[in-house]
Design a protein around this motif. Structure first.
Motif, PDB file in Angstrom:
ATOM      1  N   THR A 236       1.139  -1.411  -0.271  1.00  0.00           N
ATOM      2  CA  THR A 236      -0.688  -0.053   0.223  1.00  0.00           C
ATOM      3  C   THR A 236       1.068   1.490  -0.655  1.00  0.00           C
ATOM      4  OG1 THR A 236      -1.816  -0.897   1.364  1.00  0.00           O
ATOM      5  CG2 THR A 236      -1.830   1.295   1.184  1.00  0.00           C
TER       6      THR A 236
ATOM      7  N   THR B  24      -1.733  -1.082  -3.566  1.00  0.00           N
ATOM      8  CA  THR B  24      -2.702   0.155  -3.430  1.00  0.00           C
ATOM      9  C   THR B  24      -2.550   0.750  -3.185  1.00  0.00           C
ATOM     10  OG1 THR B  24      -4.481  -2.029  -2.653  1.00  0.00           O
ATOM     11  CG2 THR B  24      -5.016   0.892  -2.266  1.00  0.00           C
TER      12      THR B  24
ATOM     13  N   ASN C  94      -6.426   2.944   4.927  1.00  0.00           N
ATOM     14  CA  ASN C  94      -5.655   2.088   4.413  1.00  0.00           C
ATOM     15  C   ASN C  94      -4.400   0.939   5.279  1.00  0.00           C
ATOM     16  OD1 ASN C  94      -6.362   2.292   1.347  1.00  0.00           O
ATOM     17  ND2 ASN C  94      -6.374   4.968   1.996  1.00  0.00           N
TER      18      ASN C  94
END
Length: 339
Positions: free
Chosen positions: A191, A216, A224
């Motif tokens: 991420t 991501t 997140n």
């Protein structure tokens, strides 16, 4: 597998998993020397040329201490103005001369690929201590070493983990090199959290995708982090921006403190940062209120840097199997082994 003895260490792209495991195995052997439980004089008489043409505290001192702990001597040059580079001397010429005075050289320089250019003129092994926004291979190795050790406490390995990288991913060379090392592993979720203007370079993203990992990309911190096993924060690399005003636009945009961590992270999410963290009020990307948190690994991370750099010196100079032969006792008071 990488041939270490007599070789330059310039990029993580030189390494494969077998080479990395070799480095980590030797690093583990360095623990009693780093903790001052005993000494080794395996590099007695050897000289490190520690050439840092860009400001550094931790990395420069870590390289020097690592060499000293193996019994060697350190000669330092700091800053461009204090070197003949300021007089127009080429990196090649500097390397030809200074490699005469040294058995190994550690070098940091503000320009990308400058250490590689220097190494072309060197007659001794050169270890890259950071070349501008490009790479920082020893930091990446100590980061991976730290991730492996920290995750092992939860019974996890690197394969299958979830790492969130936060902050200046454009100029942060540490995340570039670490991402390349992680690409050698399996089934990792990345991420990447940053302002769009400071996003991870396309070539790094391509490497991650080509290795089959999930990515991501977002500008949003909250929401997140819930499943991240590793949270890797970076400061705004203001020295690499075209102006201070430009850097100021992003300072303080992402911050982690105890409250945010408790709300948005797992209770055992490991917090990492390559240091230095910017503790000024307008930045403060990693708050001091996390200093006593057991998941804060930033100082263990720095400690591991000493082990990794000791290992690289031992390997490039071919003495990794001679450490015990040159051991001697520590005859001064030290609390390091009690920490």
């Amino acid at each position: 597998m990488t041939q270490f003895e007599g070789s330059h260490i310039l990029s993580v792209s030189q390494l494969d998993l077998d080479s990395i495991n070799t480095i980590f195995n030797v690093a583990n052997k360095m623990t009693p020397y780093a903790l001052r439980e005993k000494r080794t004089k395996v590099l007695e008489g050897a000289i490190l040329g520690n050439l840092f043409f860009e400001p550094s505290t931790r990395t420069r001192v870590s390289f020097g201490c690592a060499f000293n702990l193996l019994g060697g001597h350190v000669r330092e040059t700091t800053g461009m103005a204090s070197s003949s580079l300021s007089k127009g001397e080429s990196l090649y010429d500097t390397a030809r001369v200074l490699s005469t005075y040294s058995d190994v050289i550690a070098m940091r320089h503000p320009d990308a690929y400058s250490v590689k250019e220097f190494a072309e003129g060197s007659r001794v092994p050169v270890i890259n201590g950071g070349d501008g926004p490009n790479e920082h291979p020893t930091q990446a190795l100590l980061d991976l070493f730290t991730i492996k050790k920290e995750l092992s406490h939860s019974g996890m390995g690197i394969d299958g983990m979830h790492i969130a990288m936060v902050g200046d991913l454009k100029y942060g060379r540490t995340v570039h090199s670490l991402s390349r090392l992680l690409c050698m592993h399996k089934d990792i979720k990345f991420t990447l959290i940053s302002p769009t203007e400071l996003s991870m370079p396309d070539y790094v993203i391509a490497d991650i995708e080509n290795a089959g990992h999930k990515i991501t990309i977002t500008e949003q911190l909250e929401g997140n982090l819930h499943h991240a096993d590793i949270l890797y924060l970076t400061r705004i690399q203001e020295e690499r921006f075209p102006s201070q005003e430009e850097a100021n636009k992003y300072r303080g945009k992402f911050r982690l403190n105890h409250n945010i961590y408790t709300q948005h992270c797992k209770s055992n999410t490991v917090i990492m940062h390559p240091l230095p963290r910017d503790s000024r009020a307008q930045a403060n990307e990693l708050d001091n209120d996390l200093n006593s948190h057991p998941s804060l690994a930033i100082f263990r991370q720095a400690d591991n840097g000493l082990l990794i750099r000791m290992a690289l010196f031992a390997l490039t100079l071919g003495v990794e199997d001679q450490l015990e032969k040159y051991e001697c006792p520590v005859n001064w008071y030290s609390r390091k082994a009690d920490r």
